[in-house]
Write a protein that holds these residues in place. Sequence first.
Motif, PDB file in Angstrom:
ATOM      1  N   GLY A  71       0.805  -1.214   0.000  1.00  0.00           N
ATOM      2  CA  GLY A  71       0.000   0.000   0.000  1.00  0.00           C
ATOM      3  C   GLY A  71       0.837   1.261   0.000  1.00  0.00           C
ATOM      4  N   ASP A  72       2.141   1.108   0.194  1.00  0.00           N
ATOM      5  CA  ASP A  72       3.069   2.236   0.205  1.00  0.00           C
ATOM      6  C   ASP A  72       3.619   2.424  -1.213  1.00  0.00           C
ATOM      7  OD1 ASP A  72       5.244   3.978   0.429  1.00  0.00           O
ATOM      8  OD2 ASP A  72       5.851   3.182   2.376  1.00  0.00           O
ATOM      9  N   PRO A  73       3.308   3.543  -1.865  1.00  0.00           N
ATOM     10  CA  PRO A  73       3.766   3.735  -3.247  1.00  0.00           C
ATOM     11  C   PRO A  73       5.286   3.720  -3.396  1.00  0.00           C
ATOM     12  CG  PRO A  73       2.796   5.763  -2.376  1.00  0.00           C
ATOM     13  CD  PRO A  73       2.477   4.671  -1.410  1.00  0.00           C
ATOM     14  N   LEU A  74       6.013   4.145  -2.354  1.00  0.00           N
ATOM     15  CA  LEU A  74       7.474   4.110  -2.425  1.00  0.00           C
ATOM     16  C   LEU A  74       7.964   2.675  -2.567  1.00  0.00           C
ATOM     17  CD1 LEU A  74      10.304   5.362  -2.231  1.00  0.00           C
ATOM     18  CD2 LEU A  74      10.103   5.215   0.267  1.00  0.00           C
ATOM     19  N   LEU A  75       7.345   1.763  -1.848  1.00  0.00           N
ATOM     20  CA  LEU A  75       7.764   0.364  -1.911  1.00  0.00           C
ATOM     21  C   LEU A  75       7.340  -0.281  -3.229  1.00  0.00           C
ATOM     22  CD1 LEU A  75       7.117  -0.746   1.776  1.00  0.00           C
ATOM     23  CD2 LEU A  75       9.245   0.059   0.723  1.00  0.00           C
ATOM     24  N   ARG A  76       6.199   0.124  -3.764  1.00  0.00           N
ATOM     25  CA  ARG A  76       5.791  -0.388  -5.083  1.00  0.00           C
ATOM     26  C   ARG A  76       6.775   0.063  -6.157  1.00  0.00           C
ATOM     27  NH1 ARG A  76       0.788   1.562  -3.504  1.00  0.00           N
ATOM     28  NH2 ARG A  76       0.588   3.068  -5.213  1.00  0.00           N
ATOM     29  N   PHE A 102       2.095  -4.416 -15.795  1.00  0.00           N
ATOM     30  CA  PHE A 102       1.387  -3.457 -16.634  1.00  0.00           C
ATOM     31  C   PHE A 102       0.275  -2.717 -15.913  1.00  0.00           C
ATOM     32  CE2 PHE A 102       3.651  -6.071 -19.606  1.00  0.00           C
ATOM     33  CZ  PHE A 102       4.084  -5.153 -20.556  1.00  0.00           C
ATOM     34  N   ARG A 103      -0.214  -3.283 -14.838  1.00  0.00           N
ATOM     35  CA  ARG A 103      -1.243  -2.560 -14.079  1.00  0.00           C
ATOM     36  C   ARG A 103      -0.704  -1.269 -13.488  1.00  0.00           C
ATOM     37  NH1 ARG A 103       0.304  -6.723 -10.529  1.00  0.00           N
ATOM     38  NH2 ARG A 103       0.614  -6.140  -8.334  1.00  0.00           N
ATOM     39  N   PHE A 104       0.606  -1.197 -13.325  1.00  0.00           N
ATOM     40  CA  PHE A 104       1.198  -0.006 -12.707  1.00  0.00           C
ATOM     41  C   PHE A 104       1.288   1.177 -13.669  1.00  0.00           C
ATOM     42  CE2 PHE A 104       2.779  -3.610 -10.184  1.00  0.00           C
ATOM     43  CZ  PHE A 104       2.231  -3.254  -8.961  1.00  0.00           C
ATOM     44  N   ALA A 105       0.986   0.935 -14.937  1.00  0.00           N
ATOM     45  CA  ALA A 105       0.914   2.045 -15.889  1.00  0.00           C
ATOM     46  C   ALA A 105      -0.245   2.974 -15.530  1.00  0.00           C
ATOM     47  CB  ALA A 105       0.738   1.516 -17.305  1.00  0.00           C
ATOM     48  N   LYS A 106      -1.189   2.473 -14.735  1.00  0.00           N
ATOM     49  CA  LYS A 106      -2.343   3.270 -14.317  1.00  0.00           C
ATOM     50  C   LYS A 106      -2.364   3.477 -12.795  1.00  0.00           C
ATOM     51  CE  LYS A 106      -5.290   1.780 -18.172  1.00  0.00           C
ATOM     52  NZ  LYS A 106      -5.377   3.113 -18.804  1.00  0.00           N
ATOM     53  N   ASP A 107      -1.247   3.251 -12.153  1.00  0.00           N
ATOM     54  CA  ASP A 107      -1.183   3.437 -10.699  1.00  0.00           C
ATOM     55  C   ASP A 107      -1.512   4.883 -10.336  1.00  0.00           C
ATOM     56  OD1 ASP A 107       0.179   1.703  -8.267  1.00  0.00           O
ATOM     57  OD2 ASP A 107       0.349   3.871  -7.944  1.00  0.00           O
ATOM     58  N   ASP A 108      -2.141   5.052  -9.181  1.00  0.00           N
ATOM     59  CA  ASP A 108      -2.511   6.403  -8.742  1.00  0.00           C
ATOM     60  C   ASP A 108      -1.298   7.281  -8.468  1.00  0.00           C
ATOM     61  OD1 ASP A 108      -5.194   5.811  -8.909  1.00  0.00           O
ATOM     62  OD2 ASP A 108      -5.397   5.291  -6.785  1.00  0.00           O
ATOM     63  N   ALA A 109      -0.171   6.662  -8.100  1.00  0.00           N
ATOM     64  CA  ALA A 109       1.032   7.423  -7.745  1.00  0.00           C
ATOM     65  C   ALA A 109       1.898   7.655  -8.987  1.00  0.00           C
ATOM     66  CB  ALA A 109       1.833   6.687  -6.682  1.00  0.00           C
ATOM     67  N   PRO A 110       2.169   8.915  -9.340  1.00  0.00           N
ATOM     68  CA  PRO A 110       2.987   9.197 -10.525  1.00  0.00           C
ATOM     69  C   PRO A 110       4.356   8.525 -10.495  1.00  0.00           C
ATOM     70  CG  PRO A 110       1.929  11.209  -9.762  1.00  0.00           C
ATOM     71  CD  PRO A 110       1.667  10.156  -8.724  1.00  0.00           C
ATOM     72  N   ASN A 111       4.999   8.462  -9.319  1.00  0.00           N
ATOM     73  CA  ASN A 111       6.327   7.852  -9.253  1.00  0.00           C
ATOM     74  C   ASN A 111       6.293   6.354  -9.522  1.00  0.00           C
ATOM     75  OD1 ASN A 111       7.802  10.136  -8.895  1.00  0.00           O
ATOM     76  ND2 ASN A 111       8.259   9.806  -6.734  1.00  0.00           N
ATOM     77  N   VAL A 112       5.173   5.722  -9.233  1.00  0.00           N
ATOM     78  CA  VAL A 112       5.035   4.298  -9.562  1.00  0.00           C
ATOM     79  C   VAL A 112       4.927   4.144 -11.074  1.00  0.00           C
ATOM     80  CG1 VAL A 112       3.611   2.243  -9.295  1.00  0.00           C
ATOM     81  CG2 VAL A 112       4.020   3.732  -7.327  1.00  0.00           C
ATOM     82  N   ARG A 113       4.137   5.007 -11.710  1.00  0.00           N
ATOM     83  CA  ARG A 113       4.038   4.970 -13.178  1.00  0.00           C
ATOM     84  C   ARG A 113       5.407   5.229 -13.801  1.00  0.00           C
ATOM     85  NH1 ARG A 113      -0.382   8.329 -11.940  1.00  0.00           N
ATOM     86  NH2 ARG A 113       0.382  10.110 -13.151  1.00  0.00           N
TER      87      ARG A 113
END
Length: 207
Positions: A71-76, A102-113
Amino acid sequence: MTEAELYKKLGQLTKNKDEWEQNIPYVAVLLEHDSPKIKAKALWLLGEMGLRHPDKIAACVPAVSGFLRSGDPLLRERALNALGRIGRADFSLIKDYWNGFFRFAKDDAPNVRLNFIWSAENIATNTPDVYAGFMDVFEELLRDPDEKVRMEAPEIFRVLGKRKPQFVEPYIGLLKKISESDSNRVVRIHASGAIKATEASKSKTFL
């Protein structure tokens, strides 16, 4: 050892590449640390270790991939980055998890994308064929609302354009439009670079 002391120790280890191979198990244990900061540093370092010693990192890959569900975008983002570095060295090590990236292309966190793109660039460097059929995912990222994501998005087209120009050719028109009209100078430069890389690779193909 305090969090600050441990983080400093990991920073020193980062610089001592000759010690990486023997310290992979130690860093892997730190994925269970209470501190998100330590976990994030360990993920990053395991990615670099895996790029350098792919034959020694396989046992760590399931634990690293587990952070894709964090749930932590930094760790993702760090997990994506690490798996991309490991996959650059040996795609077979991360193949079982790759479709889930590929699901992370739409992640809510910009840094994850952003890290999704970096991960793809790393993997595509040595295993470009796997991205056939997935280019529309990267096309959407060219229009991302976040400026940093848009700055990086053309780079996957450059990486793939060098290796598989046929993957990028359908997007040359869009890249040209971006290179001429995007409000961000870096986006324009990177889009232009993707076009040049693709055209140069295409020219070599016909020599």
